[in-house]
Write a protein that holds these residues in place. Sequence first.
Motif, PDB file in Angstrom:
ATOM      1  N   ASP A   1     -49.668  20.720 -31.529  1.00  0.00           N
ATOM      2  CA  ASP A   1     -48.526  20.231 -30.768  1.00  0.00           C
ATOM      3  C   ASP A   1     -48.659  18.751 -30.431  1.00  0.00           C
TER       4      ASP A   1
ATOM      5  N   ARG B   1     -44.209  17.370 -32.421  1.00  0.00           N
ATOM      6  CA  ARG B   1     -43.560  18.412 -31.626  1.00  0.00           C
ATOM      7  C   ARG B   1     -43.008  19.560 -32.468  1.00  0.00           C
TER       8      ARG B   1
ATOM      9  N   TYR C   1     -42.384  25.611 -28.642  1.00  0.00           N
ATOM     10  CA  TYR C   1     -41.848  24.311 -28.221  1.00  0.00           C
ATOM     11  C   TYR C   1     -42.354  24.011 -26.815  1.00  0.00           C
TER      12      TYR C   1
END
Length: 676
Positions: free
Chosen positions: A72, A76, A675
């Motif tokens: 991450d 993203r 996310y």
Amino acid sequence: MGLTAFLAACTHREEKPAATQADDFQYTVDRFADIEVLRYQAPGFESLSLSQKQLLYHLSEAALMGRDILFDQNNRYNLAIRRALEAICRHYDGDRNTPDFSALEIYLKQVWFAGGIHHHYAGDKFAPAFTPAFFEQCIRRLDKSFVPVRDGQTVDEWLEEIAPVIFQPEIMSKRVVQSGDDDLIAASANNYYGEGVTMAEVEAFYAGLKKPDDATPVSYGLNSRLVKEHGAIVEKIWKTGGLYTQAIEKIAAELEKALPFAENGKQKAVIAKLIEYYRTGDLKTFDEYSILWIEDLESDVDFVNGFIETYGDPLGLKASWESTVNFINKDATRRTKIISDNALWFETHSPTDPRFKKKEVRGVSAKVITVAMLGGDCYPATPIGINLPNSNWIRQQYGSKSVTIENITEAYDRASQGSGFAEEFMWSDAERALTRQHGFVTDNLHTDLHECLGHGSGIILPGVDPDGLKAYNSTLEEARADLFALYYLADGKLLELGLLPDAEAYKAEYYRYVMNGLMTQLVRIEAGKNVEEAHMRNRQLISRWVYEKGLSGRVVELKRRDGKTYVVVNDYGKLRALFGQLLAEVQRIKSEGDFEAGKQLVETYGVKVDRALHDEVLARYAGLNLAPYKGFVNPVMKVVRNDRGEVVDVLLDYTEDYVTQMIRYGNEYSFLPTYN
């Protein structure tokens, strides 16, 4: 094993016996794109006490729990893309024997290796060899539950968002941009900064936090993402209860499990303080942890775990998550102890200006280690040496701890034997013989000196901002450490200390270093590209500088023979003197925070590539059929219990292959939401 073969075998896997450390140990595991995946051995593990093995086991679990964090941090969209690709390879019900599916398998292997969609070293975005139409077809054939859509998002909307990131070269094209006229933050595809945050805003935000008279500053920004909310800049701290909490809670839990097996009170205090840091995110606590870690010189087992190195941030502020778990190689550590015991002599006799030298050397310790587990930004590609902490004031007041990872360097050395590389690129049999005789010893010694003394040498003058060199700091810091090591490799002191076998041995490392910096590291760069990665810039900077400054005396030459270019070193003594001159200048730049001089040095010598030479090197290397990049799979730690459920041993199994390991890690160590 290919992905298809692995998936077919998922329903029934026989347990294989642990591989032995025999001479026929199979180092190479897999080969794809520009990557060769190797195994490393951990000799001596079986002789450790049960308590030490259990400590290593829990520290190793903690090293694997943070895997998603690095993905991450790098971009993203990395977790979404990785999980989608893994879902395709698990559940796709179409024809797998097609060029498109084979290309998708290779792309997934690259994503695993790099921690995302950008090359782990060059930072350029991978160009998939399968088509957008095929990717869309694969996604649409999946049950929607396997597609990592956002809440409320349709598959169509997800494809519209994700496909351009994968297939359009101009979108998020480079993970970290280190130079140029563009805003470095906006131009970089990493996830350290939120959308819309500019470099000027970042610099202003952290400048507002710094206190000019603070003699013990924290590493501002080290463990956070900087975002813009309602027009204001806000830090999102990586800690339990904060960003990445799902993974950090797992890391802290394994560290808690490690506490009962700590070898002594100092080690227990180190682990406890790291847990406190993860729970609070307080950078003062991180400094306290770093000092405790430096001062633990009694433990045989050691580890690194946290947000450490800042190479992935163009401003050198924010750190990637990484971990290594290791135990001491006591026999080999004798040489690093000799080096650290003589640290003040090396500092005093350095060719740098006396104003920039330490008057006393505190807490310098060094050891050779055997790594038993790699994680985060140290996996699959790993450093061969580590020197920490990075805080300048802690180094000056408390010292540093350095390690050389010799079981990794040995694996590299064993895997490279008989490759034909030396025959293709070295000038003559003399250089090849020198390398065969002394290359492994001098390469490890260079790492020892680089990590133990180079990074710990010199001072920054009072009032100089430690972050003032900005995008050039990492390159210049690596150059300083390399130059320190190179300069002293040829010093008679090493003979006196019994660290080198004879007065000519250092030439093996000198030749290989300059050949690499001037020529052979170019195999890691695509045709037409310049040098971007900090370590590569450092090596080219040093080699190009000594080549240019030594032209009049023909110290180093690029000679042509039979249509090929070779590096020839004519005067090793003068070459050492040039290393010393450059070391003095780089130390001055670091000590005074001379941004303009640092920028000019890096941009002039470290960045631009000779296109004709580059094309030649690429063509010659292609003929060898070698992979320019290497990385590793980890051994599998297996806990053995008796009939009462008590742990009686921990064994290392070396038989797991690359694909199996990556699929397993995705199943067992994936805790973050897609996310973040």
